[in-house]
Design an enzyme around this catalytic site. Structure first.
Site, PDB file in Angstrom:
ATOM      1  N   ASP A 121       0.855  -1.186   0.000  1.00 64.53           N
ATOM      2  CA  ASP A 121       0.000   0.000   0.000  1.00 64.53           C
ATOM      3  C   ASP A 121       0.894   1.241   0.000  1.00 64.53           C
ATOM      4  O   ASP A 121       2.114   1.156   0.212  1.00 64.53           O
ATOM      5  CB  ASP A 121      -0.886  -0.023   1.244  1.00 64.53           C
ATOM      6  CG  ASP A 121      -2.056   0.942   1.173  1.00 64.53           C
ATOM      7  OD1 ASP A 121      -2.429   1.346   0.051  1.00 64.53           O
ATOM      8  OD2 ASP A 121      -2.601   1.293   2.230  1.00 64.53           O
TER       9      ASP A 121
ATOM     10  N   GLU B 141       2.685   4.872  -4.166  1.00 62.88           N
ATOM     11  CA  GLU B 141       2.716   5.759  -5.346  1.00 62.88           C
ATOM     12  C   GLU B 141       4.084   6.422  -5.581  1.00 62.88           C
ATOM     13  O   GLU B 141       4.388   6.640  -6.774  1.00 62.88           O
ATOM     14  CB  GLU B 141       1.628   6.834  -5.213  1.00 62.88           C
ATOM     15  CG  GLU B 141       0.229   6.315  -5.331  1.00 62.88           C
ATOM     16  CD  GLU B 141      -0.226   5.540  -4.087  1.00 62.88           C
ATOM     17  OE1 GLU B 141      -1.014   4.603  -4.245  1.00 62.88           O
ATOM     18  OE2 GLU B 141       0.231   5.871  -2.978  1.00 62.88           O
TER      19      GLU B 141
ATOM     20  N   ASP C  47      -9.168   3.781  -2.810  1.00 62.48           N
ATOM     21  CA  ASP C  47     -10.021   4.220  -1.699  1.00 62.48           C
ATOM     22  C   ASP C  47     -11.311   4.835  -2.217  1.00 62.48           C
ATOM     23  O   ASP C  47     -11.459   6.065  -2.324  1.00 62.48           O
ATOM     24  CB  ASP C  47      -9.258   5.219  -0.822  1.00 62.48           C
ATOM     25  CG  ASP C  47      -8.059   4.580  -0.136  1.00 62.48           C
ATOM     26  OD1 ASP C  47      -8.005   3.341  -0.080  1.00 62.48           O
ATOM     27  OD2 ASP C  47      -7.178   5.322   0.323  1.00 62.48           O
TER      28      ASP C  47
END
Length: 863
Positions: A410, A413, A491
């Site tokens: 997670d 990015e 999300d």
């Protein structure tokens, strides 16, 4: 010192005779902000190579930053015109560059599974049907491809909004996009790829093979535009006869999806967070007590000691291996989160070993970059370096000894808190491997950071056990990430808009080479209503990746959390999934070996049918058409679904319900199904196998079933069984038999149950022995009509008697929060803000109306 240029950057001698080397600007033409000590270079050749590499490769153009080099080029190349091409890879695939010179200095490919394939011309006699035009604008390369009027556009990877991308524009820049909306232009992954469906049903794929921020503009009629900094090639695939042909050809370039372990195709239950081992086991046991199928429980960041990766909270997870053993005993697997941010803390073994190995991303001044994430100040591994990937893989290998079954990457990015950009500075330095592009600033490697992290995690899991297939889930990715990891759509919000968007989002990823994806069922942020959650589970249970997940501070989002009616719909939906796992597993084997889709848009059934090109409330799992309702006012059977032409026969498993999708099987198809299970591990090779058969107009049908051990790699050595079934009607006798097989896996001794669809949900049953020819006497026409009529009546009765999920707008005891509202919009002048009022007043998007630019995710809580 001798500056070494990677092979992909070296000048081809065939293009430059010894007497006429390329004209290179002297070092004194570089910007003064780049400090170069000429004593580092022992020869004029070294100096000239440095100058060539700097001006050709590190020229960042407008918005580049980093090394501070000029975006101009000392070259005689044209500033606009037709691109030059050469055939690569296979017939029908072409590489385009602005010039032969640009071809030689383009960065190595990270998207290609074999980067050399992009650099190697092949001998073919065909020329491309469509040749792109280019233009250089302020250091940017703009590429434009004009297609016939009436062309439709898809792909572009992980994008929100509508299925057909015609008229849309996105920017490939991996972004932590909490609460994204339908107009958000940058999400968590980057796929500079467009799949064009031409008016005649043929298809063309176009890839801008650049890791940089890339504008993909489809707003002009039947025109594809790419714009990105620095030179980059464009690869076209086709036109080919079908979109499936294009995706198969694309897979020969970027690779296919990893073969998932069979257990990973079951249902996954997750929450931020199940905060103790006791809570995890309570959740798992409740699934078994309520007979709701489930295979996996996920551990979010709260299992860690102060959010430090590769550690466990000694109070709440004192013995993770013991907990996992308890989960395994009742048929559950455990997946654990690992983020890239490593706490900047001496004495923490991960930080200390990484510092000793010198593998952190650096600032422009050469010091390790420190940014705030969950643990506080963090450093970040530089996954562009082989030594950093190996370091991470070793940590993962050791971590697996705790009973870890899968890993969740997670925040990769990479996300960084308390910054306007939500990521690290673009001037940060990656000391990348030569084959990836060498030392570059973050602008160049940002979009592939998550992919390289997933690759390292995947390789670490393989190091831990060569007999088990890794399962990695990544939030960030790049085109080609499917070689290492599954993904989810980020999300999302608990509202009907996001439920509807989840279908096209999963399909777009599949059309961009990533077939293993799904949304957070029920929505991550906000509180679902019973009807919203039940409907979302009903369709989500049929996505390639099936996981429920919810944010901290929301109400419980387990299937039993919304009342008995919703619980029953969830149970029925998941039992459907588990019955279909033989079919879904077969689709993944085909995706892994051939590059085909798992979930596909309805128009794949007939690419020439323009009626199907914008259909968003149905999709295909092979020949199985799933028609769902994503609106609260109507159930699936009340909607007017657009069906492809030809024979499509409705069926179910005797579980018809207004809140469940409707199934149709295409005429001419056979799909395999298994018994209802509580988890994949319950299945036995000797279980009865069922074949659902829909005959075409000629009375024929065919299908395929893949079987192996469900894990490991023996299937690559031939230890599998691929069975091709056929059915053929002659007079009133239907024969069902095995037409051919592949693999050395021995066919189990088991019963065969054939179910022949007649229409209207009616079917006739016959049983035999799998592998032996089955003869079925078909009923006369009048009897068929009676069976169909009776089935239609039974279907209506089941729908009328079903306990529908109530349409509850408020949930008692939850602070009076109104549930599943669409976020509100606030307009002021040229700006529109979209706000989620029930979660801390977060702004989720900000749009500038005159330019059409949309910025995603500013949170009051993080400013």
């Amino acid at each position: 010192m001798e500056l070494i240029t990677p092979p992909a950057l070296r000048i081809r001698s065939s293009l430059y005779p010894r007497s006429a080397p390329p004209r290179l600007p002297p070092l004194n033409l570089l910007k003064p902000s780049l400090s170069v000590d000429s004593r580092l270079f022992r020869s004029p050749r070294s100096l000239r190579l440095f100058s060539f590499f700097a001006c050709r490769r590190w020229s960042l153009g407008r918005g580049g930053g980093g090394f501070g080099m000029d975006g101009g080029r000392a070259t005689a190349d044209a500033t606009s015109g037709r691109m030059v091409f050469e055939p690569i890879l296979e017939e029908g695939v072409f590489r385009f560059d602005c010039s032969g010179n640009d071809r030689d200095v383009a960065f190595p490919s990270i998207s290609f599974a074999d980067p050399k394939a992009r650099e190697t011309p092949i001998m073919v006699h065909k020329v491309p049907e469509y040749i792109p035009m280019f233009e250089r604008v302020y250091g940017q390369q703009m590429v434009k491809i004009q297609l016939p009027p009436g062309s439709s556009f898809y792909g572009t990877g992980e994008v929100s909004g509508q299925l057909e991308r015609t008229g849309k524009r996105i920017f490939t820049w991996n972004t932590d996009a909490w609460g994204f909306g339908p107009g958000t232009t940058s999400l968590y992954q980057s796929h500079p790829w467009v799949l064009a469906l031409l008016p005649d049903g043929k298809a063309l794929g176009v890839l801008a093979d650049t890791t940089r921020r890339c504008e993909v503009d489809l707003r002009e009629d039947s025109t594809i535009k790419f714009m990105a900094a620095d030179v980059y090639p464009v690869i076209t695939f086709g036109p080919f006869e079908t979109p499936t042909d294009v995706l198969m050809s694309l897979s020969h370039a970027i690779g296919t999806v990893f073969m998932p372990p069979k257990w990973s195709l079951g249902y996954h239950q997750c929450r931020w967070s199940y905060d103790s081992a006791a809570k995890v086991l309570e959740i798992a046991r409740t699934f078994r007590e309520k007979c709701i199928p489930c295979d996996v429980i996920w551990m979010d960041i709260d299992y860690m000691d102060g959010f430090r990766c590769f550690t466990f909270d000694k109070e709440h997870f004192p013995d993770p291996k013991s907990m996992v053993n308890d989960l395994h005993a009742i048929g559950f697997r455990a997946i654990w989160m690992l983020d890239p941010g490593i706490k900047h803390e001496k004495g923490y073994f991960v930080y200390d070993s990484g510092s000793q190995s010198d593998i952190w991303i650096q600032r422009a001044d050469g010091k390790p970059f420190v940014g705030k994430v969950w643990p506080g100040p963090c450093v970040f591994p530089d996954f562009t370096q082989e030594k950093a990937r190996f370091w991470w893989a070793n940590l993962v290998r050791n971590f697996m000894a705790n009973g870890v079954d899968g890993i969740w990457n997670d925040m990769n990015e990479p996300a960084v808190f308390k910054t306007v950009t939500k990521t690290m500075p673009e001037s940060n330095i990656h000391r990348g491997d030569i084959e990836l592009g060498g030392h570059q600033n973050h602008t160049h490697y940002h979009n592939v950071y998550g992919m390289l992290m997933a690759r390292s995690t995947y390789e670490g899991m393989k190091m831990a056990s060569g007999t088990k297939r890794p399962f990695v889930l990544t939030r960030a990715g790049f085109i080609g990430s499917q070689r290492y990891a599954a993904t989810w759509t980020g999300d999302n919000l608990s509202n009907w808009e996001h439920l509807h968007m989840s279908i096209p989002m999963v399909l777009q990823l599949g059309l961009s080479g990533q077939p293993l994806s799904g949304p957070d069922i029920g929505g991550f942020a906000g509180n679902a209503t019973p009807k919203l959650f039940g409907r979302w589970m009903a369709v989500g249970a049929l996505f390639p990746f099936c996981r429920g997940h919810s944010e901290s501070g929301t109400i419980d989002h387990e299937p039993w959390s919304f009342g008995e009616e919703c619980e029953e719909v969830c149970r029925l939906a998941l039992m459907r999934r588990y019955r279909l796992i033989p079919h879904i597993y077969t689709l993944f084997y085909m995706a892994h070996t051939k590059g085909t889709t798992v979930a596909a848009p309805t128009f794949f059934a007939d690419p020439q049918d323009s009626r199907l090109r914008a259909v968003e409330n149905s999709f295909l799992l092979g020949p199985l058409l799933i028609c769902a309702s994503t609106v609260p006012e109507q159930c699936s059977h009340e909607l007017s679904h657009v069906l492809p032409k030809g024979i499509w026969l409705r069926f179910d498993f005797g579980d018809s319900h207004p809140d469940l999708p409707t199934f149709y099987l295409q005429g001419g198809s056979i799909i395999p199904v298994g018994p209802p299970l509580q988890h994949v591990g319950e299945a036995k090779p000797t279980d009865e196998i069922s074949l659902i058969i829909a005959l075409d107009k000629d009375g024929k049908a065919e299908g395929v079933l893949f079987e192996d051990d469900g894990d490991g790699y023996e299937y690559t050595q031939g230890n599998y069984l691929l069975t091709y079934y056929v059915a053929e009607l002659r007079s009133s006798m239907l024969k069902v038999k095995v037409s051919k097989t592949e693999g050395s896996w021995k066919r189990p001794k088991r019963a065969l149950h054939a179910q022949i669809l007649l229409g209207g949900g009616a079917m006739i049953d016959a049983r035999g022995v799998d592998g032996e020819e089955l003869h079925i006497t078909m009923p006369p026409e009048l009897e068929v009509s009676n069976l169909v009529a009776a089935s239609e009546n039974q279907y209506q009765t089941l729908l009328e008697r079903a306990r529908c999920i109530p349409d509850v707008r408020r949930f008692s005891g939850q602070k009076g929060i109104e549930l599943s509202n669409t976020p509100i919009e606030l307009k002021s002048g040229d700006w529109v803000l979209k706000v989620v009022p029930w979660i801390g007043g977060r702004i989720i998007s900000m749009a500038h109306l005159p330019s059409g630019i949309r910025f995603c995710l500013i949170s009051f809580q993080s400013l």
